[in-house]
Structures are given as structure tokens and as C-alpha cells.
Design a protein around this motif. Structure first.
Motif, PDB file in Angstrom:
ATOM      1  N   GLU A   1     -60.045  52.082  39.708  1.00  0.00           N
ATOM      2  CA  GLU A   1     -60.445  50.995  38.815  1.00  0.00           C
ATOM      3  C   GLU A   1     -60.879  49.756  39.589  1.00  0.00           C
ATOM      4  O   GLU A   1     -61.928  49.171  39.312  1.00  0.00           O
ATOM      5  CB  GLU A   1     -59.297  50.653  37.877  1.00  0.00           C
ATOM      6  N   GLU A   2     -60.071  49.340  40.564  1.00  0.00           N
ATOM      7  CA  GLU A   2     -60.383  48.124  41.311  1.00  0.00           C
ATOM      8  C   GLU A   2     -61.650  48.276  42.148  1.00  0.00           C
ATOM      9  O   GLU A   2     -62.494  47.388  42.168  1.00  0.00           O
ATOM     10  CB  GLU A   2     -59.204  47.718  42.215  1.00  0.00           C
TER      11      GLU A   2
ATOM     12  N   GLU B   1     -65.032  48.119  40.362  1.00  0.00           N
ATOM     13  CA  GLU B   1     -65.487  46.802  39.929  1.00  0.00           C
ATOM     14  C   GLU B   1     -66.237  46.029  41.013  1.00  0.00           C
ATOM     15  O   GLU B   1     -66.826  44.988  40.731  1.00  0.00           O
ATOM     16  CB  GLU B   1     -64.290  45.979  39.441  1.00  0.00           C
TER      17      GLU B   1
END
Length: 68
Positions: free
Chosen positions: A22-23, A26
Motif C-alpha cells: 500500500e505505501e 502511493e
């Protein structure tokens, strides 16, 4: 298209993989993220060369560290 491979330290479960994915997803320019829990391997595919510092910061935001 660029592909870079890193090793993430400290991951122990599927939730760890999800957090890192997820990180890193981004980060600007990142197109695809593949994380292998068993080896700690993080493969980042991007449209442009993404600075390692940006990937490192995203991994640290998830609570883990890049090896090296």
C-alpha cells in the motif's frame, strides 16, 4: 519502464506485505508493486526511475526497513 528490486526486513505476515504494498504503491511514478514474504523481496515497476530514497521512505512509513 523501470524495474527495481529491494529487500525488506522485518515482515512476518500477510498484513506486513499489505502494508508495504500500500505505501509503496502511493509513491509517484510507481505502476506495480510485488512483495514476496518468504524472501522479503520487493519488486517495484515504475514509469520512470523512482529514487531509492522515496521507496525507502515508503517502506519505513509502513514500519519496515530496506536492507543495505
Amino acid at each position: 519502464m523501470a524495474e527495481n528490486i529491494y529487500t525488506v526486513q522485518g515482515m512476518t505476515c500477510g498484513h506486513c506485505v499489505s502494508s508495504v504494498t500500500e505505501e509503496v504503491s502511493e509513491v509517484a511514478g510507481v505502476r506495480q508493486v510485488d512483495v514476496d514474504l518468504a524472501s522479503g523481496r520487493l519488486t517495484v515497476t515504475s514509469d520512470v526511475d523512482v529514487p531509492e530514497a522515496d521507496i525507502r521512505a515508503a517502506v519505513e512509513e509502513a514500519g519496515y526497513q530496506l536492507a543495505g
